[in-house]
Design an enzyme around this catalytic site. Structure first.
Site, PDB file in Angstrom:
ATOM      1  N   ASP A  99      75.761 -21.717 -18.444  1.00 51.93           N
ATOM      2  CA  ASP A  99      75.961 -23.579 -18.017  1.00 51.93           C
ATOM      3  C   ASP A  99      75.009 -24.043 -16.983  1.00 51.93           C
ATOM      4  O   ASP A  99      75.649 -25.006 -16.245  1.00 51.93           O
ATOM      5  CB  ASP A  99      77.500 -23.455 -17.628  1.00 51.93           C
ATOM      6  CG  ASP A  99      77.672 -23.003 -16.514  1.00 51.93           C
ATOM      7  OD1 ASP A  99      76.629 -22.274 -15.699  1.00 51.93           O
ATOM      8  OD2 ASP A  99      79.114 -23.047 -16.320  1.00 51.93           O
ATOM      9  N   GLU A 121      79.126 -16.507 -23.428  1.00 55.37           N
ATOM     10  CA  GLU A 121      80.139 -17.257 -22.534  1.00 55.37           C
ATOM     11  C   GLU A 121      80.383 -18.447 -23.154  1.00 55.37           C
ATOM     12  O   GLU A 121      80.345 -19.397 -21.750  1.00 55.37           O
ATOM     13  CB  GLU A 121      79.525 -16.871 -20.815  1.00 55.37           C
ATOM     14  CG  GLU A 121      80.851 -17.389 -19.763  1.00 55.37           C
ATOM     15  CD  GLU A 121      80.063 -17.139 -18.586  1.00 55.37           C
ATOM     16  OE1 GLU A 121      80.323 -16.248 -17.247  1.00 55.37           O
ATOM     17  OE2 GLU A 121      79.112 -18.316 -18.769  1.00 55.37           O
ATOM     18  N   GLU A 135      77.541 -28.045 -14.028  1.00 58.02           N
ATOM     19  CA  GLU A 135      77.948 -26.987 -14.919  1.00 58.02           C
ATOM     20  C   GLU A 135      78.704 -27.255 -16.173  1.00 58.02           C
ATOM     21  O   GLU A 135      78.463 -27.177 -17.523  1.00 58.02           O
ATOM     22  CB  GLU A 135      77.536 -25.663 -14.933  1.00 58.02           C
ATOM     23  CG  GLU A 135      77.359 -25.013 -13.274  1.00 58.02           C
ATOM     24  CD  GLU A 135      76.803 -25.613 -12.327  1.00 58.02           C
ATOM     25  OE1 GLU A 135      77.572 -26.391 -12.137  1.00 58.02           O
ATOM     26  OE2 GLU A 135      75.846 -25.502 -11.711  1.00 58.02           O
ATOM     27  N   HIS A 212      77.393 -22.092  -2.689  1.00 65.38           N
ATOM     28  CA  HIS A 212      76.609 -22.312  -3.367  1.00 65.38           C
ATOM     29  C   HIS A 212      76.651 -23.288  -4.124  1.00 65.38           C
ATOM     30  O   HIS A 212      75.861 -24.209  -4.282  1.00 65.38           O
ATOM     31  CB  HIS A 212      75.517 -21.598  -3.899  1.00 65.38           C
ATOM     32  CG  HIS A 212      76.105 -21.010  -5.534  1.00 65.38           C
ATOM     33  ND1 HIS A 212      77.225 -20.518  -5.540  1.00 65.38           N
ATOM     34  CD2 HIS A 212      75.740 -21.569  -6.705  1.00 65.38           C
ATOM     35  CE1 HIS A 212      76.956 -19.999  -6.650  1.00 65.38           C
ATOM     36  NE2 HIS A 212      76.465 -21.258  -7.395  1.00 65.38           N
ATOM     37  N   ARG A 214      77.076 -26.755  -6.469  1.00 62.92           N
ATOM     38  CA  ARG A 214      76.656 -28.530  -5.341  1.00 62.92           C
ATOM     39  C   ARG A 214      77.559 -29.761  -4.494  1.00 62.92           C
ATOM     40  O   ARG A 214      77.773 -30.166  -4.222  1.00 62.92           O
ATOM     41  CB  ARG A 214      75.696 -29.235  -6.685  1.00 62.92           C
ATOM     42  CG  ARG A 214      73.865 -28.813  -7.292  1.00 62.92           C
ATOM     43  CD  ARG A 214      73.579 -29.093  -8.205  1.00 62.92           C
ATOM     44  NE  ARG A 214      71.832 -29.155  -8.035  1.00 62.92           N
ATOM     45  CZ  ARG A 214      71.661 -28.536  -8.416  1.00 62.92           C
ATOM     46  NH1 ARG A 214      72.484 -27.131  -8.939  1.00 62.92           N
ATOM     47  NH2 ARG A 214      70.436 -28.351  -8.722  1.00 62.92           N
ATOM     48  N   HIS A 245      73.576 -17.781   0.201  1.00 60.68           N
ATOM     49  CA  HIS A 245      71.696 -18.832  -1.871  1.00 60.68           C
ATOM     50  C   HIS A 245      70.445 -19.065  -0.899  1.00 60.68           C
ATOM     51  O   HIS A 245      70.576 -19.818   0.031  1.00 60.68           O
ATOM     52  CB  HIS A 245      72.495 -19.994  -2.441  1.00 60.68           C
ATOM     53  CG  HIS A 245      72.189 -19.866  -3.784  1.00 60.68           C
ATOM     54  ND1 HIS A 245      70.961 -20.759  -3.615  1.00 60.68           N
ATOM     55  CD2 HIS A 245      72.019 -19.681  -4.849  1.00 60.68           C
ATOM     56  CE1 HIS A 245      70.924 -21.093  -5.142  1.00 60.68           C
ATOM     57  NE2 HIS A 245      71.748 -19.935  -5.639  1.00 60.68           N
TER      58      HIS A 245
HETATM   59  C1  UD1 Z   1      71.952 -22.427  -9.974  1.00 59.13           C
HETATM   60  C2  UD1 Z   1      72.479 -23.018 -11.455  1.00 59.13           C
HETATM   61  C3  UD1 Z   1      74.049 -22.693 -11.811  1.00 59.13           C
HETATM   62  C4  UD1 Z   1      74.583 -21.309 -11.126  1.00 59.13           C
HETATM   63  C5  UD1 Z   1      73.697 -20.909  -9.713  1.00 59.13           C
HETATM   64  C6  UD1 Z   1      73.284 -19.444  -9.230  1.00 59.13           C
HETATM   65  C7  UD1 Z   1      72.383 -25.367 -12.485  1.00 59.13           C
HETATM   66  C8  UD1 Z   1      71.761 -26.483 -12.166  1.00 59.13           C
HETATM   67  N1  UD1 Z   1      72.716 -24.633 -11.060  1.00 59.13           N
HETATM   68  O1  UD1 Z   1      72.748 -23.189  -9.163  1.00 59.13           O
HETATM   69  O2  UD1 Z   1      75.187 -23.197 -12.734  1.00 59.13           O
HETATM   70  O3  UD1 Z   1      75.820 -20.767 -10.622  1.00 59.13           O
HETATM   71  O4  UD1 Z   1      72.185 -21.409 -10.365  1.00 59.13           O
HETATM   72  O5  UD1 Z   1      72.807 -18.814  -8.458  1.00 59.13           O
HETATM   73  O6  UD1 Z   1      71.463 -25.052 -13.459  1.00 59.13           O
HETATM   74  N2  UD1 Z   1      65.765 -21.071  -5.377  1.00 59.13           N
HETATM   75  C9  UD1 Z   1      65.253 -20.444  -4.466  1.00 59.13           C
HETATM   76  N3  UD1 Z   1      65.029 -18.950  -4.788  1.00 59.13           N
HETATM   77  C10 UD1 Z   1      65.859 -18.704  -5.708  1.00 59.13           C
HETATM   78  C11 UD1 Z   1      66.337 -19.432  -6.207  1.00 59.13           C
HETATM   79  C12 UD1 Z   1      66.941 -20.897  -5.846  1.00 59.13           C
HETATM   80  O7  UD1 Z   1      64.403 -20.765  -3.626  1.00 59.13           O
HETATM   81  O8  UD1 Z   1      65.571 -17.666  -5.964  1.00 59.13           O
HETATM   82  C13 UD1 Z   1      66.236 -23.040  -4.670  1.00 59.13           C
HETATM   83  C14 UD1 Z   1      65.058 -23.538  -5.344  1.00 59.13           C
HETATM   84  O9  UD1 Z   1      64.635 -23.868  -5.221  1.00 59.13           O
HETATM   85  C15 UD1 Z   1      66.807 -24.768  -5.672  1.00 59.13           C
HETATM   86  C16 UD1 Z   1      67.466 -25.018  -4.656  1.00 59.13           C
HETATM   87  O10 UD1 Z   1      66.887 -23.507  -4.463  1.00 59.13           O
HETATM   88  O11 UD1 Z   1      65.659 -25.920  -4.361  1.00 59.13           O
HETATM   89  C17 UD1 Z   1      68.969 -24.752  -6.056  1.00 59.13           C
HETATM   90  O12 UD1 Z   1      68.464 -24.111  -6.821  1.00 59.13           O
HETATM   91  P1  UD1 Z   1      69.098 -24.638  -8.839  1.00 59.13           P
HETATM   92  O13 UD1 Z   1      69.044 -23.868  -9.575  1.00 59.13           O
HETATM   93  O14 UD1 Z   1      68.829 -25.830  -8.904  1.00 59.13           O
HETATM   94  O15 UD1 Z   1      70.376 -24.044  -8.485  1.00 59.13           O
HETATM   95  P2  UD1 Z   1      71.605 -24.131  -7.565  1.00 59.13           P
HETATM   96  O16 UD1 Z   1      72.294 -24.532  -6.488  1.00 59.13           O
HETATM   97  O17 UD1 Z   1      70.882 -22.277  -7.746  1.00 59.13           O
END
Ligand code: UD1
Length: 398
Positions: A99, A121, A135, A212, A214, A245
């Site tokens: 998702d 899933e 999600e 983690h 939102r 995270h």
């Molecule tokens: C995302 C998924 C969520 C999942 C989660 C698992 C979406 C909207 N959300 O959430 O469903 O449960 O991943 O972890 O698709 N970032 C880094 N390095 C990384 C990973 C993330 O710097 O390795 C930063 C990104 O630049 C961003 C923020 O973290 O600014 C959030 O990442 P994002 O992919 O938008 O959403 P997640 O909260 O990680």
């Protein structure tokens, strides 16, 4: 026959954990399938860890991650990038998982090119469009676009049928996260020689925390942290480890609220080979993660789910997890109960995981063979009540 090209598209760590076993199973049938991997790299560092664990070299790496990316950034960059990759690779089917925004955008790109979509899933629902955000909507939209739906459990199948998806297109396979866990556990992973080696020597009990989502940012996050501090005060033998995270908003909140609290260790998210023995070492887990609700019960570790809703009620029904929400007092009450009443703890830790038996990837491959008319019979399905519920920790003596 010419092998059928299948594109697996993913972008985050949990998608890689759950599609890794499917990739391995497809690779074991080179005469039937030609698996190719397109990564959006919505996550960069956390995804790369998982590619290394499963030894996956992506055919296409879109590398879309930007610092502080918005949902619109991820959606548009993934949509445009996946569209170009699909035009180049021309797969016969795409496989997406779960998702995330990558899941939805990749499905939309495949739909625009009239490429069939398999959704791993499928069928998780909370019935609240804002929880989890975004999600719940990502997975509902993906279900509308998909042609073949791999539901982990009978309940997920029922959710899909209730939305009008034909039974013929749904296969109950179990969740491949249990396949991934089983594979890792056969390697007998330990914390020895890792950055968390000291945890093995830690006296007392370990509370593992991951937060983690939102929808938990802001006040809910503060309420959960207040509960964590009070749990520590009530239980001097408990230490908290919280791998934070990389999301900058999550990091800021975690370090502000817990950074200098005694017996709280904030660390970088370890890779999966380290995270699995860390989960196994934990006495209790408080989390808002989806995947941990599936894995921890298989390791015999009780889980308190710090969210208002869960799309995984099966774990609660079998008694392996409890939905505690984000209310400070509620979290404290449930944690205290488990940390003080041995019978309550034992009951939860013995429940097992209702989400799979470690053979989901095989069933997905068989369902794909059926979809492409390479077999005449529908494959057999995962049945959690047939006694094959996963309790990896017990089986493997961990
Ligand atoms: C995302 C998924 C969520 C999942 C989660 C698992 C979406 C909207 N959300 O959430 O469903 O449960 O991943 O972890 O698709 N970032 C880094 N390095 C990384 C990973 C993330 O710097 O390795 C930063 C990104 O630049 C961003 C923020 O973290 O600014 C959030 O990442 P994002 O992919 O938008 O959403 P997640 O909260 O990680």
């Amino acid at each position: 026959m010419t092998p059928i090209p299948i594109a697996l598209i993913f972008g985050t760590r949990p998608e890689a954990i759950k599609l890794g076993p499917v990739w391995s199973s497809l690779c074991q049938r080179p005469e039937v399938f030609l698996p190719q991997v397109i990564v959006t790299a919505q996550h960069r560092e956390m995804l790369d860890q998982m590619l290394a664990v499963f030894n996956i070299t992506p055919t296409v790496d879109l590398d879309i991650m930007q610092p502080a990316q918005s949902l619109s950034d991820i959606t548009t960059n993934a949509l445009i990038g996946v569209q170009q990759a699909l035009a180049q690779l021309q797969p016969a089917l795409v496989l997406v998982q779960g998702d995330t925004t990558t899941t939805f955008a990749a499905s939309l790109a495949a739909f625009y090119q009239k490429i069939p979509i398999g959704h791993v899933e499928a069928g998780l629902r909370t019935a609240d469009k804002f929880s989890p955000f975004p999600e719940e909507i990502n997975r509902r939209l993906t279900s509308v676009l998909a042609d073949i739906h791999f539901a982990a459990t009978p309940r997920a199948r029922d959710n899909l049928q209730a939305e009008g998806i034909p039974s013929e297109a749904i296969f109950v396979t179990g969740n491949p996260v249990l396949d991934a866990l089983r594979t890792i556990l056969t390697q007998k992973p330990t914390l020895a020689g890792t950055e968390l080696e000291w945890v093995e020597e830690l006296p007392g009990r370990l509370l593992l925390v991951t937060l983690h989502r939102r929808e938990n940012l802001g006040e809910p996050f503060a309420h959960i942290c207040a509960a964590l501090k009070q749990i520590l005060q009530a239980h001097p033998d408990v230490t908290i480890i919280y791998p934070v995270h990389p999301n900058p908003e999550v990091r800021e909140a975690a370090y502000n609220l817990l950074g200098d609290v005694e017996r709280v260790i904030l660390c970088e998210p370890p890779d999966y080979l380290v995270f699995v023995p860390l989960m196994a070492r934990a006495d209790l887990i408080i989390t808002d993660s989806g995947g941990i609700q599936e894995e921890a019960p298989a390791l015999g570790v009780p889980v308190l789910v710090a969210r208002e809703t869960t799309e995984r009620p099966e774990a609660i029904e079998v008694g392996a997890a409890r939905l505690v929400g984000t209310d400070t007092n509620n979290i404290i009450a449930e944690a205290n109960r488990l940390l003080t009443i041995p019978s309550a703890y034992a009951k939860m830790s013995r429940a097992g995981s209702p989400f799979g038996d470690g053979h989901a990837a095989l069933r997905i491959c068989e369902a794909l063979e059926y979809f492409f008319e390479l077999r005449s019979q529908r494959p057999s399905e995962f049945n959690p009540s047939s006694g094959n519920r996963s309790q990896e920790g017990t089986e493997d003596g961990q």
